[in-house]
Design a protein around this motif. Structure first.
Motif, mmCIF file in Angstrom:
data_model
loop_
_atom_site.group_PDB
_atom_site.id
_atom_site.type_symbol
_atom_site.label_atom_id
_atom_site.label_comp_id
_atom_site.label_asym_id
_atom_site.label_seq_id
_atom_site.Cartn_x
_atom_site.Cartn_y
_atom_site.Cartn_z
ATOM 1 N N ASP A 178 0.921 -1.179 -0.158
ATOM 2 C CA ASP A 178 -0.152 0.178 0.243
ATOM 3 C C ASP A 178 0.737 1.097 0.098
ATOM 4 O O ASP A 178 0.822 2.116 -0.763
ATOM 5 C CB ASP A 178 -0.864 0.189 1.364
ATOM 6 N N HIS A 179 1.889 1.614 0.819
ATOM 7 C CA HIS A 179 2.764 2.532 1.051
ATOM 8 C C HIS A 179 3.957 2.176 1.708
ATOM 9 O O HIS A 179 3.886 1.150 2.391
ATOM 10 C CB HIS A 179 1.941 3.802 1.611
ATOM 11 N N ILE A 214 0.543 13.693 -4.085
ATOM 12 C CA ILE A 214 -0.938 13.367 -3.742
ATOM 13 C C ILE A 214 -1.149 14.026 -2.415
ATOM 14 O O ILE A 214 -0.532 14.272 -1.454
ATOM 15 C CB ILE A 214 -1.207 11.719 -3.596
ATOM 16 N N TRP A 218 3.352 13.151 0.481
ATOM 17 C CA TRP A 218 2.926 11.946 -0.119
ATOM 18 C C TRP A 218 3.124 12.026 -1.394
ATOM 19 O O TRP A 218 2.787 12.887 -2.183
ATOM 20 C CB TRP A 218 1.228 11.378 0.188
ATOM 21 N N TYR A 219 3.357 10.812 -2.089
ATOM 22 C CA TYR A 219 3.575 10.640 -3.521
ATOM 23 C C TYR A 219 2.678 9.144 -3.753
ATOM 24 O O TYR A 219 2.781 8.294 -2.797
ATOM 25 C CB TYR A 219 5.124 10.591 -3.870
ATOM 26 N N SER A 220 2.606 9.274 -5.326
ATOM 27 C CA SER A 220 1.821 7.991 -5.937
ATOM 28 C C SER A 220 3.012 7.286 -6.666
ATOM 29 O O SER A 220 3.825 7.892 -7.246
ATOM 30 C CB SER A 220 0.847 8.507 -6.794
ATOM 31 N N SER A 240 -0.181 2.136 -8.158
ATOM 32 C CA SER A 240 -1.184 2.164 -7.170
ATOM 33 C C SER A 240 -0.738 2.207 -5.715
ATOM 34 O O SER A 240 -1.456 1.744 -4.842
ATOM 35 C CB SER A 240 -1.961 0.732 -7.566
ATOM 36 N N HIS A 241 0.338 2.521 -5.514
ATOM 37 C CA HIS A 241 0.865 2.511 -4.217
ATOM 38 C C HIS A 241 1.396 3.768 -3.854
ATOM 39 O O HIS A 241 1.400 4.835 -4.682
ATOM 40 C CB HIS A 241 2.164 1.652 -4.175
ATOM 41 N N GLU A 242 1.740 4.143 -2.558
ATOM 42 C CA GLU A 242 2.201 5.488 -2.122
ATOM 43 C C GLU A 242 3.351 5.624 -1.426
ATOM 44 O O GLU A 242 3.830 4.499 -0.751
ATOM 45 C CB GLU A 242 0.843 5.836 -1.129
#
Length: 120
Positions: free
Chosen positions: A7-8, A32, A43-45, A48-50
């Motif tokens: 996820d991140h 993001i 935060w960065y994309s 599909s993850h962060e």
């Protein structure tokens, strides 16, 4: 427990502005929206993850590229190497035994980022 995917990844950074420039400008990750926490961060994309940067880190990072890092898949490691070279960023190119190419780079706090290109 049913883990579906990454996820991140969260990294504590010592200088948010320097890390923000690295991830946003050098690696060109899109920023993001981030909740209004009571601590600094960005935060960065990454597909599909962060990636979550957390400011106010007070301890120096010491690691090896095989240690703590996150990896992103790319279609062409040559393009990664060209970009890093044009930005004056040192990197470590590797080829895995299965033929996959890897490029390791350290961010301003010493965290390793791996770019991986699957074998042909």
């Amino acid at each position: 427990m049913n883990i579906l995917q990454l996820d991140h990844v969260a990294l504590h950074v010592s200088d948010l502005a320097v890390s923000d420039k690295f991830y946003g400008d050098v690696l060109q990750l899109p920023a993001i929206p981030r909740p209004d926490f009571d601590f600094p961060g960005a935060w960065y994309s990454i597909g599909s993850h962060e990636l979550h940067l957390i400011g106010n880190r007070d301890k120096e990072v010491h690691s090896h590229h095989r240690g703590t890092h996150f990896a992103v898949r790319v279609s062409d490691c040559d393009v990664v190497e060209e970009r890093l070279t044009s930005c004056g960023i040192d990197f470590i190119p590797k080829t895995r035994p299965d033929g996959a190419r890897q490029v390791f780079v350290q961010d301003p706090d010493g965290h390793f980022v791996e770019f991986t290109q699957p074998p042909a």
